[in-house]
Design a protein around this motif. Structure first.
Motif, PDB file in Angstrom:
ATOM      1  N   CYS A 192      34.163  30.976  44.680  1.00 23.45           N
ATOM      2  CA  CYS A 192      33.164  31.822  46.094  1.00 23.45           C
ATOM      3  C   CYS A 192      33.054  33.409  45.337  1.00 23.45           C
ATOM      4  N   LYS A 193      32.309  33.703  45.476  1.00 26.93           N
ATOM      5  CA  LYS A 193      31.223  34.769  45.149  1.00 26.93           C
ATOM      6  C   LYS A 193      30.248  35.664  46.484  1.00 26.93           C
ATOM      7  N   VAL A 194      31.134  37.042  46.643  1.00 29.59           N
ATOM      8  CA  VAL A 194      30.398  37.331  47.517  1.00 29.59           C
ATOM      9  C   VAL A 194      29.096  38.630  47.018  1.00 29.59           C
ATOM     10  N   ASN A 195      28.416  38.230  46.768  1.00 32.08           N
ATOM     11  CA  ASN A 195      27.573  38.564  46.484  1.00 32.08           C
ATOM     12  C   ASN A 195      26.774  39.803  46.435  1.00 32.08           C
ATOM     13  N   TYR A 218      29.778  27.364  42.252  1.00 36.62           N
ATOM     14  CA  TYR A 218      29.756  25.794  41.178  1.00 36.62           C
ATOM     15  C   TYR A 218      30.700  24.443  42.925  1.00 36.62           C
ATOM     16  N   ALA A 219      30.460  23.419  41.896  1.00 34.34           N
ATOM     17  CA  ALA A 219      30.714  22.489  42.820  1.00 34.34           C
ATOM     18  C   ALA A 219      32.447  22.797  42.814  1.00 34.34           C
ATOM     19  N   GLY A 220      33.164  22.196  44.145  1.00 33.24           N
ATOM     20  CA  GLY A 220      34.120  22.347  44.497  1.00 33.24           C
ATOM     21  C   GLY A 220      35.199  23.071  45.508  1.00 33.24           C
ATOM     22  N   THR A 221      36.043  23.120  45.702  1.00 27.44           N
ATOM     23  CA  THR A 221      36.725  24.222  46.611  1.00 27.44           C
ATOM     24  C   THR A 221      37.348  25.218  46.723  1.00 27.44           C
ATOM     25  N   CYS A 222      37.135  26.352  47.784  1.00 29.11           N
ATOM     26  CA  CYS A 222      38.271  27.666  47.602  1.00 29.11           C
ATOM     27  C   CYS A 222      38.022  28.193  49.285  1.00 29.11           C
ATOM     28  N   ALA A 223      38.623  28.834  49.174  1.00 35.26           N
ATOM     29  CA  ALA A 223      39.009  29.991  50.446  1.00 35.26           C
ATOM     30  C   ALA A 223      38.226  30.911  50.249  1.00 35.26           C
ATOM     31  N   ILE A 224      38.453  31.615  51.546  1.00 34.25           N
ATOM     32  CA  ILE A 224      37.744  33.123  51.631  1.00 34.25           C
ATOM     33  C   ILE A 224      38.290  34.312  52.345  1.00 34.25           C
ATOM     34  N   THR A 225      38.610  34.749  51.815  1.00 30.76           N
ATOM     35  CA  THR A 225      39.426  35.974  52.633  1.00 30.76           C
ATOM     36  C   THR A 225      38.741  37.407  53.016  1.00 30.76           C
ATOM     37  N   VAL A 226      38.647  37.539  54.272  1.00 30.54           N
ATOM     38  CA  VAL A 226      38.025  38.465  54.504  1.00 30.54           C
ATOM     39  C   VAL A 226      38.710  40.244  55.328  1.00 30.54           C
ATOM     40  N   THR A 227      38.855  40.966  54.843  1.00 30.17           N
ATOM     41  CA  THR A 227      39.361  42.877  54.749  1.00 30.17           C
ATOM     42  C   THR A 227      38.395  43.324  55.960  1.00 30.17           C
ATOM     43  N   ALA A 228      38.412  43.971  57.059  1.00 33.73           N
ATOM     44  CA  ALA A 228      37.104  44.558  57.448  1.00 33.73           C
ATOM     45  C   ALA A 228      38.169  45.967  58.049  1.00 33.73           C
ATOM     46  N   LEU A 278      37.453  25.462  51.991  1.00 34.54           N
ATOM     47  CA  LEU A 278      35.721  24.914  51.720  1.00 34.54           C
ATOM     48  C   LEU A 278      35.413  24.168  50.778  1.00 34.54           C
ATOM     49  N   THR A 279      34.370  22.915  51.171  1.00 33.11           N
ATOM     50  CA  THR A 279      34.198  22.423  49.932  1.00 33.11           C
ATOM     51  C   THR A 279      32.300  22.924  49.809  1.00 33.11           C
ATOM     52  N   VAL A 280      32.278  22.246  48.602  1.00 26.43           N
ATOM     53  CA  VAL A 280      30.965  22.820  47.854  1.00 26.43           C
ATOM     54  C   VAL A 280      30.586  22.152  46.721  1.00 26.43           C
TER      55      VAL A 280
END
Length: 676
Positions: free
Chosen positions: A1-4, A21-31, A45-47
């Motif tokens: 995953c990439k934050v564009n 890319y295809a695969g799985t990942c998780a995203i951490t967001v800090t505000a 998340l499944t891509v």
């Protein structure tokens, strides 16, 4: 995953996530909020990969036309376009991805008409290609969650049009060379970010009834007629225009008939006007304007204009009408006033640092006025609450009209009018018009500083028409008329015949005596001719009275200066000056190429060494009385043009009478004892 395109840090209320890319990942967001950082993590998340369809205009791939590939593809497919030029008008009505092999080598060409790319389906993604040569480059109609990025859109009527869209994103694209770069109409929660929008002859970007909660942010808009224009027909929730850089647009940002836009943290450089607000009550906060003629212009506005840094040439802020709050701005205007404001009602003008500049407020009712380092001219206006710092002053000015009449009440054309304040200082001198009226006379009735108030009431108005004289003393509190009756007889006619005869004699020598010094000397030879015609008491003659009054009000005036101010001919002026001189009413002294005249009770200033002129003496005296004064302050105080003053300062510096000292960006002057 990439934050564009944001890297580690993003700004705003939402983020665009690009899955590469295809695969799985998780995203951490800090505000990061005012109450501290807030962190959250998505689930897994499944891509999944997209089905690929290829296009090559030279053959050898699935299709030779983009539209054929789009028609074949199903939602979720990718249409990959190889390098080439595709003269098509493509319509996308489904959620597919179109990607070019090389951004500048994949060209979708509209052949000079129509819409090159029309998107009507949700979740369409288009990137990495060039769209050109069409009435509309890309048109998004009733589509949701569209993503356009890494595009070049060029040579169009309108480059990109959002019409009834929701949550559409346009980023990292070049939109250039057309009439209008970007239009948003009834668009909601779209985001237009990190784009370059340039060389548009009408607008770089324009918003109609758009609510861009996700914002128009961090774009570069340059070399457009108007960088950004917002004029909705109805107010919507606030629209954020933040962090953009606008360069060399004629007008940076223009807003009309709206209170639904926040202009914050933008940088505007070059052009005529940085921000223009027309019947708009917007938030304009924390922006930087430089290299513009006008920083901010408003009409009928209740805007909050706060915390901006403005460096303009002609005027920092100019406004007419409304009840704005103008607070905490840093304003520098190199060749004009910091602010010019008129017809305001209940405005708050507080904490604005004008760096010694002028603020002009006219025909207004101000709720709070608290200038910083400013000179304020308050013309025909009132202030409910005034707070001054040690470096500011307020001059309260009232505009009056003077009418000169005879004893029967008829206006006396061409009458001279002079006005003195309570200090005895002449504050106005002029001539009445055909109806005996002088309009638009601005009188400073009081000067307010932190130390107190200097009252300059009452004023004495003195008038003259031929041998007729009159005066009236008034305490001026508000705009209005002052009528003065002039009593006495008119001027004799014999003198006018003498002046005409002398001028006929002088005309034959005009080519020889072009300089003031020679001209005056020659004309004094003809004095016996004039003297034989003189049968009046010295000051009963109208023109002689004008000459005497002008010299009295302007000690040290030279012959050419008097000639230009009173509009008389050479011979008549010499005659009157010599009569006044012989009768002991004026004295004169040669000053270089000029002869200067003084009333009998005014001692001519001493002549300095090294040929120092009288004008230089005025400058020197001002510097002696106000050590540390700058050239700009001297110009305003003495009423001299900057170019004239610069010459006098150079002469005084060369002869050692003054010394210059740089203090940051300012150059201050002080007097030296005795010069060199």
């Amino acid at each position: 995953c990439k934050v564009n395109a944001w890297g580690a840090v993003g700004h705003g209320s939402s983020a665009e996530i690009l899955f590469k890319y295809a695969g799985t990942c998780a995203i951490t967001v800090t505000a990061y909020t005012v109450s501290g950082p807030k962190t959250n993590v998505t689930g897994t998340l499944t891509v999944t990969p997209r089905t690929l369809v290829t296009v090559d205009d030279s053959g050898g791939k699935d299709f030779m036309k983009i539209q054929d590939a789009v028609d074949f593809a199903q939602a979720g497919y990718t249409v990959f376009v190889y390098d080439g030029t595709y003269p098509e008008h493509v319509v996308v009505s489904k959620g597919i991805e179109i990607v070019g092999e090389t951004r500048h080598a994949v060209v979708l060409d509209g052949s000079g008409s129509g819409t090159a790319l029309r998107i009507t389906g949700d979740r369409a993604v288009v990137h990495n290609l060039t769209i050109q040569n069409a009435a509309f480059g890309a048109f998004l109609f009733q589509s949701n969650n569209t993503r356009l990025y890494d595009l070049t859109i060029q040579d169009y009527g309108t480059g990109l049009f959002h019409d009834h869209t929701l949550n559409a994103w346009v980023t990292h694209s070049l939109i250039t060379r057309g009439q209008i770069g970007v239009v948003a109409n009834r668009s909601y929660d779209d985001a237009i970010r990190f784009n370059e929008i340039s060389f548009n002859t009408v607008y770089g970007a324009k918003g109609y009834n758009a609510r861009l909660r996700n914002c128009f942010n961090w774009n570069s808009l340059h070399d457009n007629k108007v960088g950004y224009f917002y004029d909705p027909t109805t107010d919507l929730p606030p629209y954020e225009f933040d962090g953009n850089v606008l360069t060399d647009n004629e007008i940076g940002v223009k807003v009309a008939d709206s209170s639904a836009i926040f202009l914050t943290n933008n940088t505007v450089t070059g052009g005529s006007t940085a921000v223009q607000l027309l019947n708009s009550s917007s938030m304009v906060r924390s922006n930087a304007f430089s290299g513009v003629r006008t920083g901010l212009e408003f009409h009928a506005s209740n805007s909050n204009i706060t915390g901006n840094v403005i460096a303009a040439t002609q005027v920092g802020i100019v406004g007419d009408g409304g009840s704005p709050r103008i607070e905490g701005n840093d304003i520098r205007a190199s060749a004009g006033p910091a602010m010019v404001l008129r017809n305001l009602d209940g405005a708050v003008i507080r904490g604005n640092d004008a760096h010694g500049g002028v603020i002009v407020i006219s025909d207004s009712r101000i709720a709070v006025l608290a200038p910083v380092n400013s000179i304020v001219f308050l013309d025909d206006s009132t202030v409910q609450s005034l707070v001054l710092d040690a470096n500011s002053r307020v001059e309260v000015r009232v505009t009056i009209r003077v009418r000169v009449v005879d004893e029967g009440g008829a206006g006396l054309s061409g009458s001279s009018v002079s006005i003195r304040d309570s200090r005895g200082v002449v504050v106005f001198f002029g001539a009445a018009g055909p109806d005996g009226t002088v309009s638009g006379i601005s009188l400073t009735t009081e000067v307010r500083t932190l130390a107190g108030t200097e009252v300059r009431n009452p004023f004495t108005v003195e008038v003259a028409s031929g041998s007729a004289r009159g005066s009236a003393t008034r305490s001026i509190a508000s705009a209005g008329d002052v009528v003065v009756v002039a009593r006495g007889a008119g001027p004799p006619l014999a003198l006018m015949a003498g002046i005409a005869a002398a001028m006929l004699v002088f005309a034959s020598f005009a080519g020889i005596f072009a300089a003031e010094r020679a001209r005056y000397a020659f004309l004094t030879i003809l004095m016996p001719l004039y003297s034989r015609l003189n049968r009046d008491k010295v000051l009963e003659n109208y023109n002689r009275g004008r000459v005497y009054e002008y010299v009295e009000l302007n000690p040290g005036a030279h012959f050419n200066g008097i000639l230009g101010a009173l509009g008389m001919n050479n011979g008549a002026l010499v005659y009157h000056l010599e009569v006044l001189h012989k009768e002991g009413l004026v004295t004169s002294r040669q000053d270089g190429m000029y002869r200067r005249f003084y009333p009998r009770d005014v001692q001519a200033p001493p002549v300095l060494e090294n040929g120092t002129s009288e004008a230089q003496l005025r400058v020197l005296k001002a510097i002696q009385e106000m050590p540390g004064i700058t050239q700009k302050e001297l110009s305003r105080f003495l009423g001299l043009r900057q170019s004239t003053l610069a010459y006098q300062i150079d002469r005084l510096s060369a002869t050692g009478y003054i010394a210059a000292e740089r203090r940051g960006r300012r150059v201050a002057y002080r007097a030296r004892k005795g010069g060199r």
